[in-house]
Design a protein around this motif. Structure first.
Motif, PDB file in Angstrom:
ATOM      1  N   ALA A  14       9.250  -2.978  -8.184  1.00  0.00           N
ATOM      2  CA  ALA A  14       9.877  -3.855  -9.178  1.00  0.00           C
ATOM      3  C   ALA A  14      10.782  -4.880  -8.506  1.00  0.00           C
ATOM      4  CB  ALA A  14      10.665  -3.020 -10.185  1.00  0.00           C
ATOM      5  N   TRP A  15      11.583  -4.425  -7.539  1.00  0.00           N
ATOM      6  CA  TRP A  15      12.450  -5.334  -6.785  1.00  0.00           C
ATOM      7  C   TRP A  15      11.615  -6.373  -6.038  1.00  0.00           C
ATOM      8  CZ3 TRP A  15      17.657  -6.206  -6.129  1.00  0.00           C
ATOM      9  CH2 TRP A  15      18.543  -5.273  -6.677  1.00  0.00           C
ATOM     10  N   MET A  16      10.505  -5.935  -5.431  1.00  0.00           N
ATOM     11  CA  MET A  16       9.652  -6.840  -4.659  1.00  0.00           C
ATOM     12  C   MET A  16       9.064  -7.942  -5.537  1.00  0.00           C
ATOM     13  SD  MET A  16       7.841  -3.818  -2.447  1.00  0.00           S
ATOM     14  CE  MET A  16       6.502  -4.777  -1.753  1.00  0.00           C
ATOM     15  N   LEU A  17       8.693  -7.590  -6.750  1.00  0.00           N
ATOM     16  CA  LEU A  17       8.137  -8.583  -7.661  1.00  0.00           C
ATOM     17  C   LEU A  17       9.137  -9.684  -7.978  1.00  0.00           C
ATOM     18  CD1 LEU A  17       6.077  -6.375 -10.164  1.00  0.00           C
ATOM     19  CD2 LEU A  17       5.188  -7.968  -8.437  1.00  0.00           C
ATOM     20  N   THR A  18      10.425  -9.345  -7.981  1.00  0.00           N
ATOM     21  CA  THR A  18      11.434 -10.372  -8.271  1.00  0.00           C
ATOM     22  C   THR A  18      11.453 -11.447  -7.179  1.00  0.00           C
ATOM     23  OG1 THR A  18      13.267  -9.200  -7.157  1.00  0.00           O
ATOM     24  CG2 THR A  18      12.875  -8.688  -9.483  1.00  0.00           C
ATOM     25  N   PHE A  19      11.124 -11.053  -5.937  1.00  0.00           N
ATOM     26  CA  PHE A  19      11.048 -12.046  -4.862  1.00  0.00           C
ATOM     27  C   PHE A  19       9.938 -13.050  -5.156  1.00  0.00           C
ATOM     28  CE2 PHE A  19       8.556 -13.448  -1.216  1.00  0.00           C
ATOM     29  CZ  PHE A  19       9.488 -14.221  -0.547  1.00  0.00           C
ATOM     30  N   TYR A  76       0.828  -1.212   0.000  1.00  0.00           N
ATOM     31  CA  TYR A  76       0.000   0.000   0.000  1.00  0.00           C
ATOM     32  C   TYR A  76       0.860   1.259   0.000  1.00  0.00           C
ATOM     33  CZ  TYR A  76      -3.093   3.659   1.753  1.00  0.00           C
ATOM     34  OH  TYR A  76      -3.778   4.840   1.915  1.00  0.00           O
ATOM     35  N   ILE A  77       1.857   1.293   0.888  1.00  0.00           N
ATOM     36  CA  ILE A  77       2.727   2.471   0.972  1.00  0.00           C
ATOM     37  C   ILE A  77       3.577   2.601  -0.286  1.00  0.00           C
ATOM     38  CG2 ILE A  77       4.681   3.484   2.206  1.00  0.00           C
ATOM     39  CD1 ILE A  77       2.045   3.803   3.677  1.00  0.00           C
ATOM     40  N   ALA A  78       4.124   1.479  -0.763  1.00  0.00           N
ATOM     41  CA  ALA A  78       4.962   1.531  -1.960  1.00  0.00           C
ATOM     42  C   ALA A  78       4.165   2.036  -3.161  1.00  0.00           C
ATOM     43  CB  ALA A  78       5.551   0.154  -2.251  1.00  0.00           C
ATOM     44  N   TYR A  79       2.903   1.637  -3.261  1.00  0.00           N
ATOM     45  CA  TYR A  79       2.070   2.064  -4.394  1.00  0.00           C
ATOM     46  C   TYR A  79       1.639   3.521  -4.245  1.00  0.00           C
ATOM     47  CZ  TYR A  79      -1.848   2.448  -7.603  1.00  0.00           C
ATOM     48  OH  TYR A  79      -2.706   2.879  -8.591  1.00  0.00           O
ATOM     49  N   THR A  80       1.115   3.890  -3.075  1.00  0.00           N
ATOM     50  CA  THR A  80       0.596   5.247  -2.895  1.00  0.00           C
ATOM     51  C   THR A  80       1.698   6.298  -2.935  1.00  0.00           C
ATOM     52  OG1 THR A  80       0.661   4.956  -0.475  1.00  0.00           O
ATOM     53  CG2 THR A  80      -1.436   4.512  -1.595  1.00  0.00           C
ATOM     54  N   LYS A  81       2.889   5.941  -2.491  1.00  0.00           N
ATOM     55  CA  LYS A  81       3.996   6.892  -2.525  1.00  0.00           C
ATOM     56  C   LYS A  81       4.861   6.740  -3.779  1.00  0.00           C
ATOM     57  CE  LYS A  81       4.336   7.853   2.416  1.00  0.00           C
ATOM     58  NZ  LYS A  81       3.944   9.271   2.212  1.00  0.00           N
ATOM     59  N   ARG A  82       4.430   5.850  -4.654  1.00  0.00           N
ATOM     60  CA  ARG A  82       5.067   5.656  -5.955  1.00  0.00           C
ATOM     61  C   ARG A  82       6.541   5.231  -5.835  1.00  0.00           C
ATOM     62  NH1 ARG A  82       2.512  10.712  -9.502  1.00  0.00           N
ATOM     63  NH2 ARG A  82       0.313  10.154  -9.094  1.00  0.00           N
ATOM     64  N   TYR A  83       6.760   4.255  -4.982  1.00  0.00           N
ATOM     65  CA  TYR A  83       8.095   3.657  -4.877  1.00  0.00           C
ATOM     66  C   TYR A  83       8.210   2.583  -5.964  1.00  0.00           C
ATOM     67  CZ  TYR A  83       8.172   5.767  -0.155  1.00  0.00           C
ATOM     68  OH  TYR A  83       8.135   6.635   0.917  1.00  0.00           O
ATOM     69  N   TRP A  84       8.245   2.997  -7.227  1.00  0.00           N
ATOM     70  CA  TRP A  84       8.191   2.048  -8.330  1.00  0.00           C
ATOM     71  C   TRP A  84       9.398   1.116  -8.369  1.00  0.00           C
ATOM     72  CZ3 TRP A  84       3.455   2.427  -8.828  1.00  0.00           C
ATOM     73  CH2 TRP A  84       2.769   3.623  -9.040  1.00  0.00           C
ATOM     74  N   VAL A  85      10.570   1.652  -8.023  1.00  0.00           N
ATOM     75  CA  VAL A  85      11.769   0.805  -8.028  1.00  0.00           C
ATOM     76  C   VAL A  85      11.638  -0.299  -6.980  1.00  0.00           C
ATOM     77  CG1 VAL A  85      14.269   0.753  -7.647  1.00  0.00           C
ATOM     78  CG2 VAL A  85      13.239   2.672  -8.895  1.00  0.00           C
ATOM     79  N   ASP A  86      11.150   0.067  -5.803  1.00  0.00           N
ATOM     80  CA  ASP A  86      10.936  -0.936  -4.749  1.00  0.00           C
ATOM     81  C   ASP A  86       9.934  -1.997  -5.196  1.00  0.00           C
ATOM     82  OD1 ASP A  86      12.591   0.693  -3.233  1.00  0.00           O
ATOM     83  OD2 ASP A  86      11.424   0.390  -1.407  1.00  0.00           O
TER      84      ASP A  86
END
Length: 377
Positions: free
Chosen positions: A230-235, A218-228
């Motif tokens: 992308a990294w999270m999806l690799t997990f 939620y925080i990563a999306y709402t604050k637009r942490y797009w790089v994070d």
């Protein structure tokens, strides 16, 4: 001041960004220090920090952190190899779960070091490896963690300022004074007099699988942490590809949920043993040292305790020197203890199991205080 010094490694670089924010100087008749602050304690602490810097205790031993990362990666790989070579029957399934849980928890201690900029001298290398460990190895947002954890360190155990105690009053009532206030106001979101019992089946096993999973995305999306993101999806791609080739969908989901529950339980007991039993109340606007000391306590030093807790058994030293590499906490601990003794401040240090028991005892006491205030005018 002390908080600025404690948080920032490269103060010259940070000062360049601060220049654009400067709006003026204090008027000559305005105090530069609040009356609630212990001036002598502040003075002695600043001398102690100067001594710590001269002793090189803020310099990281990168071999220590390299070996720590290596054992995380080895355990992470071993968890998958166990299922690959020994099959997916009950015993290999359980052993693999335990090994992966250990890897994940130790990775969470390492990301904590990286988030505090205590692994490398260069800030950018800390940030880069932080994304690898937190986002790729664990599957959570590094910036999300930094946002919340920095607030915790700035005002630990200060209600409405420390996000780590946001569970008050909706899930638990925390602290003696806050519990009495809640009871006087006749507020009851949960049966707090039983919170020391339902704690075992709520926060430890469910924090990671439920709240953290939702909140980090939620925080990563709402604050637009797009790089994070992308990294999270690799997990998740790595996890479901490697384990999905060995387990059926039901077993795969069970495997994932169980190791998250085990990881969550380990993390919660360790992270809360240093804070929940301590003073919890509104911000008293104390000096940096007093603010940290009233909210933290230590657990005894041993090889097992250091490894098991990620050196968070030295919570007092960690809060006073958040950028200090954890392998140096034991060296600065006697100096901090002497500072506390000089100023008549209690320096709490407990056995590990006692620290765990104190979580339950403090919840029980808070619940009883709430009930007493709730039933009486």
């Amino acid at each position: 001041q002390d908080a600025f010094v404690a948080f920032h490694v490269d103060k010259v670089l940070v000062s360049k960004y601060l220049k654009s924010l400067e709006i003026g100087e204090l008027a000559p008749d305005q105090p530069s220090i609040e009356p609630t602050k212990n001036k002598m304690l502040v003075k002695d602490f600043r001398e102690l920090r100067a001594t710590v810097e001269k002793m090189g205790l803020l310099d990281p031993n990168q071999l220590f952190f390299f070996l720590h990362l290596a054992h995380i990666l080895l355990l992470d790989t071993a968890a998958w190899l166990i299922l690959l070579y020994f099959g997916t029957s009950l015993m290999p399934f359980i052993i693999s779960l335990v090994v992966l849980t250990i890897s994940q928890v130790q990775a969470s201690w390492l990301q904590h070091d990286l988030g505090h900029l205590s692994v490398f001298r260069k800030t950018k290398w800390n940030h880069l490896l932080h994304k690898f460990v937190m986002c790729h190895l664990i599957g959570a947002s590094a910036k999300w963690w930094t946002l919340l954890h920095s607030q915790h360190h700035a005002k630990p155990n200060c209600f409405e300022k420390d996000p780590d105690i946001d569970m008050h009053p909706f899930l638990f009532t925390l602290g003696k004074k806050l519990s009495v206030e809640l009871g006087i106001k006749k507020k009851k979101y949960m049966p707090y007099n039983h919170q020391h019992k339902y704690f075992f089946i709520t926060l430890p096993p469910l924090l990671f699988p439920t709240y953290f999973h939702y909140h980090t995305f939620y925080i990563a999306y709402t604050k637009r942490y797009w790089v994070d993101l992308a990294w999270m999806l690799t997990f998740y791609i790595r996890f479901f590809f490697t384990y999905g080739s060995l387990l059926e969908i039901k077993s795969l989901l069970a495997y994932y949920f169980i190791f998250r529950m085990l990881e969550s339980s380990w993390f919660v007991w360790v992270s809360q043993m240093n804070h929940i039993p301590m003073d919890i109340y509104y911000d008293k606007n104390l000096d940096w040292v007093s603010t940290q000391l009233q909210a933290t306590c230590n657990v005894e030093h041993s090889l097992f305790n250091d490894w098991f807790t990620g050196h968070l058994n030295f919570q007092i030293e960690h809060h006073l020197f958040p950028t200090m590499p954890r392998h140096n906490y034991w060296k600065v601990a006697p100096l901090v203890k002497s500072l506390c003794a000089k100023h008549g401040i209690e320096y709490q240090c407990k056995p590990l199991l006692t620290a765990f028991a104190d979580i339950v005892h403090s919840l029980k006491n808070s619940g009883e205080l709430w009930l007493d205030a709730y039933l009486h005018k």
